[in-house]
Design a protein around this motif. Structure first.
Motif, PDB file in Angstrom:
ATOM      1  N   VAL A 112       3.271  12.118 -14.954  1.00  0.00           N
ATOM      2  CA  VAL A 112       2.590  11.453 -16.062  1.00  0.00           C
ATOM      3  C   VAL A 112       3.607  10.702 -16.926  1.00  0.00           C
ATOM      4  O   VAL A 112       4.579  11.283 -17.405  1.00  0.00           O
ATOM      5  N   ALA A 132      -3.446  16.874 -19.693  1.00  0.00           N
ATOM      6  CA  ALA A 132      -2.702  16.585 -18.469  1.00  0.00           C
ATOM      7  C   ALA A 132      -2.607  17.839 -17.603  1.00  0.00           C
ATOM      8  O   ALA A 132      -2.779  17.786 -16.376  1.00  0.00           O
ATOM      9  N   VAL A 147       3.044  19.694 -14.121  1.00  0.00           N
ATOM     10  CA  VAL A 147       3.038  18.307 -14.586  1.00  0.00           C
ATOM     11  C   VAL A 147       4.478  17.887 -14.821  1.00  0.00           C
ATOM     12  O   VAL A 147       5.254  18.621 -15.440  1.00  0.00           O
TER      13      VAL A 147
END
Length: 285
Positions: free
Chosen positions: A54, A80, A92
């Motif tokens: 991300v 996320a 992540v």
């Protein structure tokens, strides 16, 4: 990026691949398997194996920022993480990169990340370059100043300076009202330097999303949000435009958002980071 925030600043055209070579990246977490990595259960292809990568632009507290241990946390980060879980991924990975390269879609063209976040206001200009998720947050613009400044609104800034963050809704709003109120705008690259500008006296006030600015006042009692401007903003996560693979990741985000609203985790996260329950809940079908 609106967003402490409506963050609101953020090239209208997609940056060429040649210029992308100069982009400075700093990643929190890593994976050596770049390219056609696939999520579990035949999911979408990913930038790196076994992780949802991300892009964001740090720091934008309380949406995304680093804690004392260097971990990225915040309201956006909670969503996320929920998206990674929806995809069956264990983690992540955050890529800290400038805001404009996200809203232009350049980060997706260069395969730097699977999605991007950062309190990004959804607007028609940005829709030309990227796809947006379902709106997940409603925000307004806010005016922050020292309590001793005498500034109460835009009109009281006549002959003074207001700090704006580049390529944001706040910058657009300040520019639109500049002539009517007689102030000068000073452009900053991000929220931290913008706040430093008003702390040091370089500017008399700053405008940005209400979330991060209200958060700043909690620990800085000499400052206050003296005015908010209802600009009808909604935030969305960003994805590569017109790309079937990216659409699968977007669908996973939207599903995770819906689930978080239904099971109450959205409200819990909101209260954790903003200190109250949301006045307006996202509309999801």
């Amino acid at each position: 990026m609106s967003q402490l925030s409506s963050r609101i600043t953020r090239y209208a055209a997609v940056v060429s691949l040649a210029s992308l070579a100069s982009l400075a990246l700093a990643a929190c977490g890593s994976s050596s398997d770049k390219g056609a990595a696939t999520a579990p259960s035949g999911g979408p292809e990913l930038v790196s194996a076994n992780t949802l990568t991300v892009c964001t632009h740090l720091s934008y507290k309380p949406f995304e920022f680093k804690d004392s241990s260097g971990n990225v946390i915040g309201f956006d980060m909670d969503l996320a993480q929920a998206t990674a879980k929806q995809l069956g991924l264990p983690k992540v990975t955050i890529v800290d990169i400038d805001f404009a390269s996200q809203t232009s879609g350049a980060v997706f063209a260069a395969k730097k990340c699977d999605m991007a976040m950062g309190a990004v206001t959804i607007n028609d200009k940005r829709k030309q370059a990227v796809d947006f998720s379902t709106p997940y947050f409603s925000a307004t613009q806010a005016l922050l100043t020292k309590k001793s400044s005498g500034v109460t609104d835009l009109a009281s800034l006549k002959g003074k300076k207001i700090g704006v963050q580049t390529d944001t809704t706040g910058q657009e709003y300040a520019q639109k009202n500049k002539d009517a109120n007689g102030y000068e705008t000073v452009v900053f690259d991000d929220l931290p330097t913008q706040i430093t500008g008003v702390q040091s006296g370089r500017v008399d006030a700053i405008i940005n999303d209400n979330g991060p600015l209200l958060d700043f006042t909690k620990d800085n009692p000499d400052f206050a949000v003296v005015k908010e401007f209802d600009t009808g903003e909604q935030y969305g996560f960003l994805f590569q435009k017109d790309n079937a693979n990216a659409a699968k990741i977007k669908d996973a985000f939207n599903a995770a958002l819906k689930k978080s609203i239904e099971d109450g985790s959205y409200k819990e996260s909101y209260k954790k980071w903003f200190g109250s329950e949301p006045a307006v809940m996202p509309s999801v079908s």
